[in-house]
Design an enzyme around this catalytic site. Structure first.
Site, PDB file in Angstrom:
ATOM      1  N   HIS A   1      -0.281 -14.157  -0.771  1.00  0.00           N
ATOM      2  CA  HIS A   1       0.986 -14.473  -0.115  1.00  0.00           C
ATOM      3  C   HIS A   1       1.467 -15.805  -0.693  1.00  0.00           C
ATOM      4  O   HIS A   1       0.855 -16.847  -0.454  1.00  0.00           O
ATOM      5  CB  HIS A   1       0.797 -14.515   1.399  1.00  0.00           C
ATOM      6  CG  HIS A   1       0.199 -13.248   1.919  1.00  0.00           C
ATOM      7  ND1 HIS A   1       0.914 -12.067   1.985  1.00  0.00           N
ATOM      8  CD2 HIS A   1      -1.050 -12.963   2.346  1.00  0.00           C
ATOM      9  CE1 HIS A   1       0.124 -11.108   2.464  1.00  0.00           C
ATOM     10  NE2 HIS A   1      -1.063 -11.629   2.679  1.00  0.00           N
TER      11      HIS A   1
ATOM     12  N   HIS B   1      -3.147   0.695 -14.684  1.00  0.00           N
ATOM     13  CA  HIS B   1      -4.103   1.665 -15.241  1.00  0.00           C
ATOM     14  C   HIS B   1      -3.872   3.017 -14.567  1.00  0.00           C
ATOM     15  O   HIS B   1      -3.848   3.099 -13.337  1.00  0.00           O
ATOM     16  CB  HIS B   1      -5.540   1.191 -14.979  1.00  0.00           C
ATOM     17  CG  HIS B   1      -6.576   2.237 -15.177  1.00  0.00           C
ATOM     18  ND1 HIS B   1      -6.953   2.685 -16.428  1.00  0.00           N
ATOM     19  CD2 HIS B   1      -7.303   2.951 -14.289  1.00  0.00           C
ATOM     20  CE1 HIS B   1      -7.880   3.628 -16.289  1.00  0.00           C
ATOM     21  NE2 HIS B   1      -8.116   3.804 -15.002  1.00  0.00           N
TER      22      HIS B   1
ATOM     23  N   GLY C   1      -5.803   6.397 -14.797  1.00  0.00           N
ATOM     24  CA  GLY C   1      -6.946   7.132 -15.337  1.00  0.00           C
ATOM     25  C   GLY C   1      -7.104   8.482 -14.675  1.00  0.00           C
ATOM     26  O   GLY C   1      -6.348   8.851 -13.775  1.00  0.00           O
TER      27      GLY C   1
ATOM     28  N   SER D   1       6.783 -17.796   2.193  1.00  0.00           N
ATOM     29  CA  SER D   1       7.119 -17.147   3.461  1.00  0.00           C
ATOM     30  C   SER D   1       8.550 -16.599   3.420  1.00  0.00           C
ATOM     31  O   SER D   1       9.361 -16.999   2.594  1.00  0.00           O
ATOM     32  CB  SER D   1       6.968 -18.128   4.625  1.00  0.00           C
ATOM     33  OG  SER D   1       7.864 -19.213   4.469  1.00  0.00           O
TER      34      SER D   1
ATOM     35  N   GLY E   1      -6.416   5.217  -1.231  1.00  0.00           N
ATOM     36  CA  GLY E   1      -6.708   3.829  -1.565  1.00  0.00           C
ATOM     37  C   GLY E   1      -8.198   3.523  -1.508  1.00  0.00           C
ATOM     38  O   GLY E   1      -8.893   3.950  -0.592  1.00  0.00           O
TER      39      GLY E   1
ATOM     40  N   GLU F   1       0.829  -1.208   0.000  1.00  0.00           N
ATOM     41  CA  GLU F   1       0.000   0.000   0.000  1.00  0.00           C
ATOM     42  C   GLU F   1       0.863   1.257   0.000  1.00  0.00           C
ATOM     43  O   GLU F   1       0.536   2.241  -0.660  1.00  0.00           O
ATOM     44  CB  GLU F   1      -0.964   0.023   1.180  1.00  0.00           C
ATOM     45  CG  GLU F   1      -1.861   1.237   1.144  1.00  0.00           C
ATOM     46  CD  GLU F   1      -3.197   1.057   1.835  1.00  0.00           C
ATOM     47  OE1 GLU F   1      -3.955   2.037   1.847  1.00  0.00           O
ATOM     48  OE2 GLU F   1      -3.492  -0.039   2.342  1.00  0.00           O
TER      49      GLU F   1
END
Length: 121
Positions: free
Chosen positions: A71, A88, A90, A74, A64, A44
């Protein structure tokens, strides 16, 4: 949060942003494996910074809307690296793919974030 868990930006290119994160006591879960939430935080962070870099900060900002993560493998120690690439770009939304790999370049996590592009008032 970026400082607390040790995320460091390492490279910015024309169509990507890279950062690293340690696998240590700040980023592991009780089994001493990289915490999925830490991977999502790295994803993020990369997607948000990358999206923000594509807009005029005097006129727009990005937040966001949705993030997902798979995942794959590990990690128990070392450093992981994330790289965000646009899928994308936009006027009102952006979609970024973030791949996180270990020091051996093995895929640890793949994530996709959808960002809203919002006009400042």
């Amino acid at each position: 949060m970026v400082d607390r868990i040790g995320i460091e930006f390492t490279e910015i290119g024309e169509d990507f942003v890279k950062a690293t994160m340690p696998v240590d006591e700040r980023t592991v879960q009780p089994l001493r494996l990289l915490h999925g939430g830490a991977s999502v935080t790295l994803a993020e962070t990369l997607g948000s910074v990358a999206a923000t870099m594509t807009v005029d900060p005097n006129k727009q900002y990005c937040v966001g809307l949705e993030i997902n993560a798979n995942h794959i493998k590990s990690a128990k120690s070392g450093i992981v690296e994330g790289i965000a690439h646009p899928l994308h770009i936009g006027k009102k939304t952006q979609v970024w793919e973030i791949k996180i790999t270990n020091e051996e370049k093995q895929l640890i996590c793949v994530s996709r974030i959808t960002m809203a592009v919002i006009d400042k008032k």
